[in-house]
Write a protein that holds these residues in place. Sequence first.
Motif, PDB file in Angstrom:
ATOM      1  N   ILE A  11     -11.181  -5.469   6.876  1.00 56.49           N
ATOM      2  CA  ILE A  11     -10.204  -4.748   7.684  1.00 56.49           C
ATOM      3  C   ILE A  11     -10.406  -5.224   9.120  1.00 56.49           C
ATOM      4  CG2 ILE A  11      -9.493  -2.461   8.519  1.00 56.49           C
ATOM      5  CD1 ILE A  11     -10.535  -1.320   5.845  1.00 56.49           C
ATOM      6  N   MET A  21      -3.125  -6.114   7.721  1.00 56.42           N
ATOM      7  CA  MET A  21      -2.382  -4.892   7.439  1.00 56.42           C
ATOM      8  C   MET A  21      -1.136  -4.914   8.346  1.00 56.42           C
ATOM      9  SD  MET A  21      -5.736  -2.402   6.970  1.00 56.42           S
ATOM     10  CE  MET A  21      -5.328  -1.305   8.268  1.00 56.42           C
ATOM     11  N   SER A  22      -0.401  -3.818   8.378  1.00 55.09           N
ATOM     12  CA  SER A  22       0.873  -3.825   9.109  1.00 55.09           C
ATOM     13  C   SER A  22       0.752  -4.328  10.551  1.00 55.09           C
ATOM     14  CB  SER A  22       1.484  -2.425   9.123  1.00 55.09           C
ATOM     15  OG  SER A  22       1.859  -2.048   7.825  1.00 55.09           O
ATOM     16  N   ARG A  62      -2.388  -6.633   2.808  1.00 52.15           N
ATOM     17  CA  ARG A  62      -2.191  -5.277   2.280  1.00 52.15           C
ATOM     18  C   ARG A  62      -1.352  -4.506   3.287  1.00 52.15           C
ATOM     19  NH1 ARG A  62      -7.473  -6.325   3.088  1.00 52.15           N
ATOM     20  NH2 ARG A  62      -7.456  -4.650   4.627  1.00 52.15           N
ATOM     21  N   LEU A  63      -0.078  -4.387   3.009  1.00 49.25           N
ATOM     22  CA  LEU A  63       0.828  -3.759   3.970  1.00 49.25           C
ATOM     23  C   LEU A  63       1.261  -2.378   3.508  1.00 49.25           C
ATOM     24  CD1 LEU A  63       3.185  -6.743   4.953  1.00 49.25           C
ATOM     25  CD2 LEU A  63       0.971  -6.110   5.922  1.00 49.25           C
ATOM     26  N   GLY A  64       1.141  -1.409   4.424  1.00 47.06           N
ATOM     27  CA  GLY A  64       1.584  -0.050   4.139  1.00 47.06           C
ATOM     28  C   GLY A  64       2.727   0.333   5.049  1.00 47.06           C
ATOM     29  N   SER A  65       2.379   1.033   6.139  1.00 45.77           N
ATOM     30  CA  SER A  65       3.379   1.693   6.989  1.00 45.77           C
ATOM     31  C   SER A  65       4.625   0.868   7.314  1.00 45.77           C
ATOM     32  CB  SER A  65       2.696   2.152   8.295  1.00 45.77           C
ATOM     33  OG  SER A  65       1.951   1.103   8.854  1.00 45.77           O
ATOM     34  N   ILE A 111      -8.204   0.055  -3.126  1.00 47.84           N
ATOM     35  CA  ILE A 111      -8.580  -0.537  -1.837  1.00 47.84           C
ATOM     36  C   ILE A 111      -9.418   0.393  -0.958  1.00 47.84           C
ATOM     37  CG2 ILE A 111      -6.517  -2.011  -1.803  1.00 47.84           C
ATOM     38  CD1 ILE A 111      -5.280  -0.066   0.231  1.00 47.84           C
ATOM     39  N   LYS A 167      -0.237   4.498  -0.268  1.00 50.80           N
ATOM     40  CA  LYS A 167      -1.051   5.709  -0.101  1.00 50.80           C
ATOM     41  C   LYS A 167      -0.340   6.841   0.643  1.00 50.80           C
ATOM     42  CE  LYS A 167      -3.397   4.043   4.053  1.00 50.80           C
ATOM     43  NZ  LYS A 167      -4.516   3.258   4.566  1.00 50.80           N
ATOM     44  N   ASN A 174      -5.780   3.984  -1.883  1.00 54.86           N
ATOM     45  CA  ASN A 174      -7.157   4.083  -1.388  1.00 54.86           C
ATOM     46  C   ASN A 174      -7.878   5.338  -1.880  1.00 54.86           C
ATOM     47  OD1 ASN A 174      -5.823   5.954   0.159  1.00 54.86           O
ATOM     48  ND2 ASN A 174      -6.972   5.496   2.029  1.00 54.86           N
ATOM     49  N   VAL A 221       0.856  -1.187   0.000  1.00 56.10           N
ATOM     50  CA  VAL A 221       0.000   0.000   0.000  1.00 56.10           C
ATOM     51  C   VAL A 221       0.895   1.241   0.000  1.00 56.10           C
ATOM     52  CG1 VAL A 221      -1.782   1.249   1.271  1.00 56.10           C
ATOM     53  CG2 VAL A 221      -1.829  -1.254   1.186  1.00 56.10           C
ATOM     54  N   MET A 240     -12.851  -9.213   1.128  1.00 56.61           N
ATOM     55  CA  MET A 240     -11.835  -8.393   1.801  1.00 56.61           C
ATOM     56  C   MET A 240     -12.401  -7.906   3.123  1.00 56.61           C
ATOM     57  SD  MET A 240     -11.023  -4.952   2.499  1.00 56.61           S
ATOM     58  CE  MET A 240     -10.613  -3.526   1.494  1.00 56.61           C
TER      59      MET A 240
HETATM   60  C1  LIG Z   1      -3.976   1.974   4.545  1.00 60.62           C
HETATM   61  C2  LIG Z   1      -4.589   0.678   4.246  1.00 60.62           C
HETATM   62  C3  LIG Z   1      -3.861  -0.507   4.398  1.00 60.62           C
HETATM   63  C4  LIG Z   1      -2.438  -0.543   4.918  1.00 60.62           C
HETATM   64  O1  LIG Z   1      -2.407  -0.148   6.250  1.00 60.62           O
HETATM   65  P1  LIG Z   1      -1.053  -0.147   7.102  1.00 60.62           P
HETATM   66  O2  LIG Z   1      -1.522  -0.142   8.502  1.00 60.62           O
HETATM   67  O3  LIG Z   1      -0.328   1.092   6.709  1.00 60.62           O
HETATM   68  O4  LIG Z   1      -0.309  -1.368   6.750  1.00 60.62           O
HETATM   69  C5  LIG Z   1      -4.499  -1.700   4.079  1.00 60.62           C
HETATM   70  N1  LIG Z   1      -5.772  -1.727   3.645  1.00 60.62           N
HETATM   71  C6  LIG Z   1      -6.495  -0.605   3.487  1.00 60.62           C
HETATM   72  C7  LIG Z   1      -7.893  -0.716   2.988  1.00 60.62           C
HETATM   73  C8  LIG Z   1      -5.931   0.624   3.775  1.00 60.62           C
HETATM   74  O5  LIG Z   1      -6.671   1.732   3.628  1.00 60.62           O
END
Ligand SMILES: *Cc1c(COP(=O)(O)O)cnc(C)c1O
Length: 212
Positions: A153, A189-190, A205-208, A70, A27, A48, A25, A151
Amino acid sequence: MVNLKNLLENIDEISNQEKVKLVAVSKNVTEKEVIELYNQGQIDFGENRVQELKRKQDILSSYPLKWHFIGTLQKNKINHMLTTKPVLWQSCSSLELAYEVDKRAKFSLNTLLQINTALEDTKSGVEPNLAIETYLQIKEECKNLNLQGIMCIGANSDDKIKVAKTFEDTYKIYQNLQKYGVKICSMGMSGDYEIAIKSGSNMIRLGSMLYR
Ligand SMILES: *Cc1c(COP(=O)(O)O)cnc(C)c1O
């Protein structure tokens, strides 16, 4: 920046070598970080916001990247989202939205149904008790949406048991949809991807954590 090879090995270990796809991710980062990850072998990226997805796509058009959408989709952004032709629209969050997108899509759009398993007002997605019915209705009626799975969260909580419960509940829905050809269970996620993988996720789905 994360060492991608180490991370993928860690993911393989947690999943007992079951295949888990990583979507990076992007974003909250710039195209510079996307390129760094690409240079380590990452192809799938998620955004996103439609605007930012389009912007990065344009700047990075010479790279063979696959973009996932996403985020929560506003009705007035549907056409714009469709012009980005994401490899996967992960956040189809209601039957109504599915109808709207289906009506305007001129191509087959790979789609996941987002389920609000955590039952949090701040999250989008269909109620878990309506998930199967909604999934089958979209599959039946929305010919331009190629439904591939679901999917969610994870619950916004420090309580790991509570978080695991959302993933386990989502995985149960996924199992119940197995006979209708679901392939993707996108969760984690993270902060919670290890729990998600242990609960059966096959797409995280990994971001930070990638950019620390
Ligand atoms: C931001 C986001 C992520 C990633 O989140 P992190 O905590 O940064 O890993 C995954 N899925 C969705 C839908 C997001 O909006």
